[in-house]
Design an enzyme around this catalytic site. Structure first.
Site, PDB file in Angstrom:
ATOM      1  NE  ARG A  16      -4.209  -1.317  -0.300  1.00  0.00           N
ATOM      2  CZ  ARG A  16      -5.073  -1.113  -1.289  1.00  0.00           C
ATOM      3  NH1 ARG A  16      -4.820  -0.237  -2.248  1.00  0.00           N
ATOM      4  NH2 ARG A  16      -6.194  -1.806  -1.344  1.00  0.00           N
ATOM      5  N   GLY A  50     -17.414  10.226   6.354  1.00  0.00           N
ATOM      6  CA  GLY A  50     -17.394  11.680   6.272  1.00  0.00           C
ATOM      7  C   GLY A  50     -16.869  12.185   4.937  1.00  0.00           C
ATOM      8  CD  GLU A  69      -4.634  -4.291  -9.158  1.00  0.00           C
ATOM      9  OE1 GLU A  69      -5.502  -3.803  -8.412  1.00  0.00           O
ATOM     10  OE2 GLU A  69      -4.888  -5.098 -10.056  1.00  0.00           O
TER      11      GLU A  69
END
Lengths: 180, 180
Positions: free
Chosen positions: B64, B115, B140
């Protein structure tokens, strides 16, 4: 096996609003492939699972504009400049529920939206609570809801709780196996 | 108690990238307060919990970039234009793990980052799996990891699994109480 690291070539803030920044990085893979990464950058957040002496859990109901739906969630908020996650946890607990807590226990952390943001949310358990009045800010309206652990589990199973960060925090809470 | 609805005054796409759009709405509360809502708009996503006949769970390890860390996650991806969440679930399972499944069971849905985004992630359990080769796209790199349920739970407790969407999906899986 260690996965290949990505090399950052450049980074740019495209747009900054009061809550987060739209950033764009260029990166290079070890294969030579170069690409763009568009992401939401924030200084992090904190979420609190408040547990009363009788074992009930404190959640807040609020209207979520982006999905036009009420949502039942644990108190949470973004880390403000010049502060940290532990302070944010204390402040959000009091602002959203009115409760203050004598004890905060760090349960873990997660990235809520891994492909899109660098945000890390720190999760705390809050105990030895004292009730007070909530102090929502101008855009916020909160309804305090007290639930048993079984209620929380049922509301997850039947879809009443659909806030991913609250589900993730609850998962951490259950798997950390904290004695109450 | 029903919470007050927010009225949208205007909406605008500020920036569109291949994965999501940066949108800005103006809204009005019943109190007369007017504000701006900056958000990430997506067509939704799907996440799959693949369970083998022997009860082991299939996860994928990937790097990541935004947190510069390897992450263990359930196969997932964004819904592409002209397709839907169920198809996305099938495609991502095969692309990231190589497995195809005969049975998909819908477990529920959540918003990963309430949010900030309007994204809803649909969660599926996949069973009756057949192994094949994964077909990651150019950015990937996936490593398939097979884990017992206890392993998954331990890796949540010790922080090895820090992907919020995987935690949320696992919570849904546990609380839906699906018989395996």
């Amino acid at each position: 096996m260690a996965l290949a690291r990505w090399i950052r070539i450049s980074t740019e803030i495209r747009w900054k609003n009061p809550w987060w920044s739209y950033c764009l990085d260029r990166y290079r893979l070890s294969t030579g492939y170069e690409g763009e990464y568009h992401y939401v950058s924030t200084p992090g957040s904190a979420m609190v699972i408040p547990v009363l002496e009788d074992g009930r859990i404190v959640m807040v109901k609020q209207y979520r504009y982006l999905n036009r739906r009420d949502s039942l969630e644990f108190p949470a908020g973004g880390v403000q400049e010049g502060t940290d996650a532990a302070t944010t946890a204390r402040n959000e607990l009091e602002e959203e529920t009115g409760y203050t807590a004598k004890e905060f226990l760090h349960l873990g952390a997660f990235n809520p939206f891994n492909g899109v943001t660098d945000e890390i949310c720190q999760v705390y358990l809050a105990r030895e609570l004292s009730a007070g009045d909530s102090r929502p800010d101008v855009m916020e309206e909160f309804e305090r809801v007290l639930l048993s652990r079984d209620d929380v589990n049922s509301m997850i199973a039947n879809g009443t709780i659909w806030d991913g960060m609250s589900l993730a925090a609850w998962c951490l809470f259950l798997k950390r196996g904290v004695e109450l």
